[in-house]
Scaffold this active site. Structure first.
Site, PDB file in Angstrom:
ATOM      1  N   HIS B 268       0.820  -1.215   0.000  1.00  0.00           N
ATOM      2  CA  HIS B 268       0.000   0.000   0.000  1.00  0.00           C
ATOM      3  C   HIS B 268       0.853   1.264   0.000  1.00  0.00           C
ATOM      4  O   HIS B 268       0.510   2.256   0.629  1.00  0.00           O
ATOM      5  CB  HIS B 268      -0.949   0.004   1.213  1.00  0.00           C
ATOM      6  N   ASP B 328      -0.644  -5.018   5.807  1.00  0.00           N
ATOM      7  CA  ASP B 328      -1.622  -5.891   5.162  1.00  0.00           C
ATOM      8  C   ASP B 328      -1.377  -6.050   3.670  1.00  0.00           C
ATOM      9  O   ASP B 328      -0.732  -5.219   3.038  1.00  0.00           O
ATOM     10  CB  ASP B 328      -3.036  -5.337   5.371  1.00  0.00           C
ATOM     11  N   GLU B 329      -1.969  -7.103   3.137  1.00  0.00           N
ATOM     12  CA  GLU B 329      -2.065  -7.327   1.689  1.00  0.00           C
ATOM     13  C   GLU B 329      -0.761  -7.077   0.929  1.00  0.00           C
ATOM     14  O   GLU B 329      -0.723  -6.289  -0.008  1.00  0.00           O
ATOM     15  CB  GLU B 329      -3.153  -6.419   1.110  1.00  0.00           C
ATOM     16  N   VAL B 330       0.294  -7.735   1.349  1.00  0.00           N
ATOM     17  CA  VAL B 330       1.560  -7.563   0.651  1.00  0.00           C
ATOM     18  C   VAL B 330       1.640  -8.575  -0.485  1.00  0.00           C
ATOM     19  O   VAL B 330       1.552  -9.775  -0.265  1.00  0.00           O
ATOM     20  CB  VAL B 330       2.766  -7.743   1.593  1.00  0.00           C
TER      21      VAL B 330
END
Lengths: 478, 535
Positions: B268, B328-330
């Site tokens: 992100h 998150d969400e790597v």
């Protein structure tokens, strides 16, 4: 001339020229790179040579010129509200600004006309009262994407805000508040005028026999008393079709409202009639016997609607009714327009086939109930609707006169009306105006719609975003 | 009855036309016993009522307090702010007997910021001519003031009154937050400040500021000014200056709201790379760079040097002891494509397990943050990848249906971590109809675990992610739907089991929000007597 596809992605900043930034897409559009400067101090509207004398009293256009001026040149401090007529609107969308603020317009040739003649938006002012300003602002925004019909679903079960000259108790007892939550005759005229200046028709809907709870507050004996066993339960159902009083009342009421609203079309509703109250009432049952309807209450509803349509015909209006009336095989004049509101594509396409086969004109509402919100870019679903993709002859297809975006009011009032309506309603605007073969791809439309959304913001329309990004002039006046 | 005569004004009438059936939540003419939102823990209201008047009303500090409290500008501001909320029609009401609101508190901590240990407990007793508000801290006093403002009613003729009331109140959960995302769409300062106002009305006490992300970097850094000048949507009009940030911190503090920033990494972070070249991982196509970039490069020392300096700044700018690091969400594919990263994986003995690489990165960042004396909050992904993080790291659950997030809560609390529940309250996900009921019916402690484990659930957050939200639609999308979670996190669950019972109260509260200038959308057909004030 060559058309240039130089589409903008994401935010459309001032220095990127968005070709095809006109929304809805004109039927024939040719733009070349050659551009010409304009300036607010050296700009004029003229009537053509042979027109000037004919047009000199056309106040509608004169107002339009005045009001379009600040839309064309937004950095003026002129505060006149905008107005529109289709060509003026398109012109206003073609004028661009450089980064340093100078205006220019490209060499352009446009030939434009709508694919469908009826392109409407429904507002519901019964589930929640909408202040006049909210309605007028909606008309402004409608004009920007060439909507031309305001379907005013003015009264319904929860409240009756229309202040009637003939029956003042309807609003004084049926509105949410008899003073603050009504539309006076003057308010109605205001809406009619504002709409007319923008080329928008106002078609009122006084829905009956169902959706009339609020009518009974100011007009006792209009609604059917429901029975529990052999005595009245205290609740009421649809308008009583077995009582002469109902038709006398409707006759007088329709006489008033058909004169208040000038459009030749008039929406009579006729949807979602619940039969259980009628069935419970002994007078209604007796009437059913007398008329030989047996136990088929659709016949009773038909009887009612046919009478109402007849009254309306005699008042020189063409009726629009919801599809329920057709579905119950009611005997209605061939020129009655049918408004489809139910079902998934398979259902509404089949319905369109049936209705047009029977020779009726059709309005498509079902795919555009955008009061139904969902997470994400649901405008694409609206955009991908194909109104003429149903089985029928060419003649049948001509009977689909257009469609409507509906913004029912159960969960909508002036706090959220604008972001819920715009820019999602613009998808249907293009579907109803533009050439379907040139506007097949929602993906291609996306950057144009994003740019158009930024224009709406710049013009003071509280239009919500379609995706991450920004507009250079956002939050003006928010 | 004269149809065109002006009837007497109806004030504070919450009248809703009943739907044909089954909802008949109608509140007419004045307060039911539970119009306060969120519902206080202990509430006793009697029919006896007392008049008040704006011209004969005063706030006082308790007898022994006056000298201690005389410099408490936070409460003085609160009194000024609450006066027009208590008396919306300043010119009406017959001057009656004097009425005082007397405030006493045990600790005087007016000049500090609220934190995770701050007591928000208060007692409020309303009797003839006087209401006594007692609290542990100034933050409790703010909560009590809010409740008091919701107890004052108006008759049809405009006169004010309040019922005899006894309240003892405190929150079930200490952390009750709202997340705003100012990266997907820039939110002008006014929108943030208005949100803080509305948060205070339903006793939210944490503003989780998800300030930067992939699309834009609006935070203007002192140390690295290029981050916003190159990463914001617009380097001048779409940024938050240090002054803007201070404005938010002050506005929040006066309302007892903590501001917890989130600088999410290593994923992100697309916008970070615009102002900080060499920060993000260059993705490769075969053996040459593709031109695109991935998460922060965990294989480069420069990344940690940068993050160290950057975190040093932002941890000093934001005073709250907690700091959200994201995690998150790597997406691993870019890392996998990069030869330097692959080489680093080899060197570190991580094999082909990129979760180990992410862990390595996050552990370092959490460490840096620890050394800066902050407690870290991270998204659940960090725990799910078995990263070695300090026991006091708080885990933020965001994924899954109830079955999944309850199981996750069990696992996390079993491992001894404190947990924030976010998953059930992603109200950026809109749907047709009364979806507030789904939020209301969430049961944060209904998971399998010991009493000790249950204590580790410190609260939750309503999230308003910004993909489809900016200042044109933020307010109606947030309010009143967020209020459902507000009650779930404050009130006693056993007294607030029924969304149906809550419905008329929430409708009335929504009308109050409107009256206070919050653009809160409707829950069902009906109207508020004072709607459209300022819309």
């Amino acid at each position: 001339m060559q058309s240039i596809s130089h589409l903008c992605r994401g935010s459309c900043t001032l220095h990127i020229f968005c070709v095809e930034s006109v929304w809805p897409l004109p039927q024939k559009l040719a733009i070349s790179e050659e551009r010409y400067p304009l300036s607010p101090t050296h700009f004029n509207f003229y009537y053509g040579e042979d027109q000037a004398s004919i047009m000199k009293d056309c106040s509608l256009l004169d107002s339009a010129f005045t009001r379009y001026f600040p839309l064309i040149f937004p950095d003026l401090t002129s505060g006149n509200p905008p107005t529109t007529l289709p060509g003026l609107e398109t012109f206003s969308q073609l004028v661009q600004q450089e980064e340093d603020g100078t205006y220019f317009i490209n060499k352009t040739e446009i030939e434009d006309f709508p694919s469908f003649q009826y392109r409407g938006i429904l507002l519901d002012t019964s589930r929640h009262f909408l202040p006049l300003k909210a309605i007028l602002n909606t008309l402004d925004a409608m004009a920007y994407s060439k909507f031309n019909v305001f379907h005013w679903h003015i009264v319904d079960d929860p409240s009756f805000p229309y202040q009637s000259r003939t029956f003042p108790d309807l609003s004084s007892k049926g509105a949410y508040h008899p003073m603050s939550h009504i539309y006076t005759q003057s308010d109605v005229r205001r809406v009619l005028t504002h709409a007319r200046l923008r080329g928008i028709r106002v078609i009122p809907e006084f829905d009956s026999p169902g959706h009339t709870q609020s009518w009974g507050k100011g007009q006792p004996n209009l609604l059917t008393p429901c029975y529990k066993g052999s005595s009245p339960s205290g609740t009421f159902g649809p308008i009583n079709p077995a009582s002469a009083l109902s038709y006398i009342f409707m006759s007088q009421f329709l006489k008033e409202v058909t004169s208040v609203f000038p459009d030749p079309y008039f929406h009579l509703g006729g949807d979602e009639v619940n039969f259980s109250c009628w069935q419970s009432n002994p007078d209604v049952r007796a009437f059913m016997q007398k008329m030989g309807f047996g136990k088929d209450y659709t016949k009773l509803e038909s009887f009612y609607m046919e009478n109402i349509v007849n009254i309306t015909s005699n008042l020189n209006k063409t009726s629009i009714v919801w599809q329920d009336v057709f579905d119950y095989h009611e005997r209605i004049p061939k020129d009655t327009i049918l408004h489809i509101w139910k079902g998934l594509p398979a259902q509404y396409k089949a319905e369109t086939s049936r209705m047009t086969k029977a020779g009726h004109r059709v309005l498509l509402g079902a795919p555009w109930y955008i009061n139904h919100i969902a997470y994400g870019q649901d405008w694409r679903i609206s955009y991908n609707v194909q109104p003429l993709n149903f089985s029928g002859t060419e003649e049948q297809k001509k009977l689909v006169i257009g469609g409507e975006v509906s913004m029912w009011g159960e969960y909508v009032d002036a706090t959220n009306l604008s972001p819920r309506l715009w820019p999602r309603a613009c998808a249907a605007a293009e579907r109803l105006w533009s050439d379907e073969s040139q506007t097949r791809s929602a993906e291609a439309a996306f950057p144009r719609l994003q740019a158009f959304r930024c224009s709406l913001l710049r013009r003071g329309v509280r239009a919500e975003p379609l995706s991450p990004g920004h507009c250079s002039d956002e939050y003006r006046g928010i």
